[in-house]
Design an enzyme around this catalytic site. Structure first.
Site, PDB file in Angstrom:
ATOM      1  N   VAL A  59      94.911  22.885  13.145  1.00 12.77           N
ATOM      2  CA  VAL A  59      95.046  22.536  14.568  1.00 12.77           C
ATOM      3  C   VAL A  59      94.153  23.435  15.421  1.00 12.77           C
ATOM      4  O   VAL A  59      93.548  22.980  16.394  1.00 12.77           O
ATOM      5  CB  VAL A  59      96.519  22.597  15.018  1.00 12.77           C
ATOM      6  CG1 VAL A  59      96.652  22.294  16.502  1.00 12.77           C
ATOM      7  CG2 VAL A  59      97.350  21.606  14.213  1.00 12.77           C
ATOM      8  N   CYS A  60      94.040  24.691  15.064  1.00 10.25           N
ATOM      9  CA  CYS A  60      93.166  25.602  15.808  1.00 10.25           C
ATOM     10  C   CYS A  60      91.709  25.143  15.698  1.00 10.25           C
ATOM     11  O   CYS A  60      90.971  25.110  16.680  1.00 10.25           O
ATOM     12  CB  CYS A  60      93.311  27.027  15.300  1.00 10.25           C
ATOM     13  SG  CYS A  60      94.984  27.695  15.452  1.00 10.25           S
ATOM     14  N   ALA A  61      91.322  24.778  14.499  1.00  8.99           N
ATOM     15  CA  ALA A  61      89.974  24.268  14.283  1.00  8.99           C
ATOM     16  C   ALA A  61      89.755  22.979  15.063  1.00  8.99           C
ATOM     17  O   ALA A  61      88.695  22.784  15.676  1.00  8.99           O
ATOM     18  CB  ALA A  61      89.746  24.031  12.784  1.00  8.99           C
TER      19      ALA A  61
END
Length: 165
Positions: A59-61
């Protein structure tokens, strides 16, 4: 402190995001060359602070990719990815992904997490930053904030982008 979840389990942050309408405090973050960067380095630009636990999670990516695509080369605007990742890891990921429109800064030796209320205080993610977005105008006035309620959820990109208008 913000009450958020990680995989549906309650976790907490050290504080709350700064108030919309207030002036953002300065930060001291580190870039890929281990150079310290402050708000002054982005003076006169609108800023989207894309805050997350680690670039090495899906999700961060995804948020780094999405802001890179959606903001692109928007005039007078910079997207700043902020995490506790080492600056080398942030840069390696963005270089491999071809993300040219984001700036990566690390809080690995700073107090950004405490100052902006996003440091996680419990769970396996203790010490990392929560997923949040803070949008600032050219004078560092806070236009928009979002403390994403579930770490595994992406932020609301459209609300963040609309705050720039």
């Amino acid at each position: 402190m913000a009450n958020i979840t990680l995989g549906g389990n309650a976790i907490n942050t050290i504080g709350n995001l700064p108030e919309v309408g207030s002036e953002a405090m300065d930060f001291n973050l580190v870039d890929k060359n281990l150079t310290e960067k402050t708000m002054q380095d982005f003076a006169g630009k609108k800023k989207i602070l894309n805050i997350f636990p680690s670039i090495d999670t899906g999700v961060c990516a995804a948020s780094a990719r999405a802001f890179n695509e959606k903001v692109g080369n928007e005039e007078n605007t910079v997207v700043i990815n902020v995490s506790k990742d080492l600056p080398f890891a942030l840069e390696r990921f963005c270089a491999a992904e071809g993300l040219d429109y984001v700036t990566n800064l690390s809080d690995f030796r700073g107090s950004f997490g405490q100052d902006f209320g996003v440091e996680i205080t419990d769970s396996g993610f203790k010490g990392l930053l929560s997923r949040a977005v803070i949008v600032l105008d050219e004078n560092n006035k806070i236009l928009y904030t979002e403390q994403v309620p579930e770490i595994g959820q992406e932020p609301n990109y459209e609300n963040a982008l609309n705050a720039l208008k």
